[in-house]
Motif scaffolding. Structure first.
Motif, PDB file in Angstrom:
ATOM      1  N   ASN A  24      80.356 -33.921  13.629  1.00 22.92           N
ATOM      2  CA  ASN A  24      80.694 -34.410  14.941  1.00 22.92           C
ATOM      3  C   ASN A  24      80.801 -33.072  15.731  1.00 22.92           C
ATOM      4  O   ASN A  24      80.843 -33.351  16.907  1.00 22.92           O
ATOM      5  CB  ASN A  24      81.982 -35.292  14.961  1.00 22.92           C
ATOM      6  CG  ASN A  24      81.557 -36.817  15.186  1.00 22.92           C
ATOM      7  OD1 ASN A  24      80.529 -37.027  15.456  1.00 22.92           O
ATOM      8  ND2 ASN A  24      82.693 -37.412  15.070  1.00 22.92           N
ATOM      9  N   THR A  25      81.241 -32.052  15.202  1.00 19.80           N
ATOM     10  CA  THR A  25      81.510 -30.761  16.078  1.00 19.80           C
ATOM     11  C   THR A  25      80.292 -30.729  16.816  1.00 19.80           C
ATOM     12  O   THR A  25      80.024 -29.987  17.962  1.00 19.80           O
ATOM     13  CB  THR A  25      82.114 -29.838  15.463  1.00 19.80           C
ATOM     14  OG1 THR A  25      81.497 -29.351  14.319  1.00 19.80           O
ATOM     15  CG2 THR A  25      83.481 -29.963  14.699  1.00 19.80           C
ATOM     16  N   ASP A  26      79.116 -30.513  15.966  1.00 22.39           N
ATOM     17  CA  ASP A  26      77.782 -30.291  16.448  1.00 22.39           C
ATOM     18  C   ASP A  26      77.245 -31.155  17.614  1.00 22.39           C
ATOM     19  O   ASP A  26      76.598 -30.708  18.665  1.00 22.39           O
ATOM     20  CB  ASP A  26      76.781 -30.048  15.319  1.00 22.39           C
ATOM     21  CG  ASP A  26      77.141 -28.982  14.397  1.00 22.39           C
ATOM     22  OD1 ASP A  26      77.108 -27.881  14.841  1.00 22.39           O
ATOM     23  OD2 ASP A  26      77.049 -29.386  13.128  1.00 22.39           O
ATOM     24  N   GLN A  53      79.521 -33.003  19.620  1.00 23.63           N
ATOM     25  CA  GLN A  53      80.059 -32.491  20.787  1.00 23.63           C
ATOM     26  C   GLN A  53      79.555 -31.155  21.502  1.00 23.63           C
ATOM     27  O   GLN A  53      79.659 -31.186  22.541  1.00 23.63           O
ATOM     28  CB  GLN A  53      81.569 -32.347  20.335  1.00 23.63           C
ATOM     29  CG  GLN A  53      82.203 -33.742  19.885  1.00 23.63           C
ATOM     30  CD  GLN A  53      82.221 -34.660  21.065  1.00 23.63           C
ATOM     31  OE1 GLN A  53      82.374 -34.298  22.158  1.00 23.63           O
ATOM     32  NE2 GLN A  53      81.936 -36.034  20.524  1.00 23.63           N
TER      33      GLN A  53
END
Length: 176
Positions: free
Chosen positions: A125-127, A129
């Motif tokens: 999910n960080t990628d 985001q």
């Protein structure tokens, strides 16, 4: 008074500035040949923007019709190189450089999108985001669906259809 009495040292410098070695002339002709070889690789819209004479334009169009790597193409390229001698090589070079710079910029964007696709598929999910920070107007729901399908295909070892769809979406978002 002899003929040598009229000789002035300044005359020698004038002669030196005009004199060009045979090797230098050959390098210049090879440069014109190489520049001429790039012209048939351009598309019709690009060729229309290149400042050149009608004879050279017709020769380039003929070279585009010939089979690549044939003897006829080799001779045609030599002919184009010969015609280049009568053209303004600096203006033609500037136009070709401009097209090549645009092509290079397009490739950089393309590679960036490929890296984003791989990062999104492999990452978490960080990628996602990070991508959404760069492209806040992206359709999050559609992007998540494409990512789920691509990750599922990758884990099952299936063909990369979903990955291609993801790349296509990223490319559309980048307007490339």
């Amino acid at each position: 008074m002899s003929q040598n009495d009229d000789f002035r040292p300044d005359d020698e410098h004038e002669f030196d500035e005009e004199w060009v070695s045979k090797s230098q002339r050959k390098r210049e002709m090879e440069h014109l040949q190489e520049l001429g070889a790039k012209l048939p690789e351009l598309n019709k819209e690009q060729l229309a923007k290149v400042p050149m004479g009608d004879t050279l334009r017709v020769a380039i169009e003929e070279a585009q019709r010939l089979q690549p790597r044939s003897e006829a193409t080799r001779r045609q390229m030599q002919y184009i190189g010969r015609l280049m001698r009568g053209e303004d090589a600096e203006e033609i070079q500037a136009a070709v450089d401009q097209f090549e710079a645009g092509k290079q910029a397009h490739l950089q964007i393309f590679h960036k999108l490929e890296r984003w696709r791989e990062r999104l598929i492999v990452g978490d999910n960080t990628d996602l985001q990070a991508y959404l920070t760069e492209d806040p107007d992206a359709d999050i729901q559609h992007l998540r669906q494409l990512l789920r399908n691509a990750k599922k295909e990758a884990s099952e070892g299936k063909p990369l259809g979903a990955s291609k769809k993801l790349f296509k979406y990223l490319r559309e978002r980048a307007d490339v």
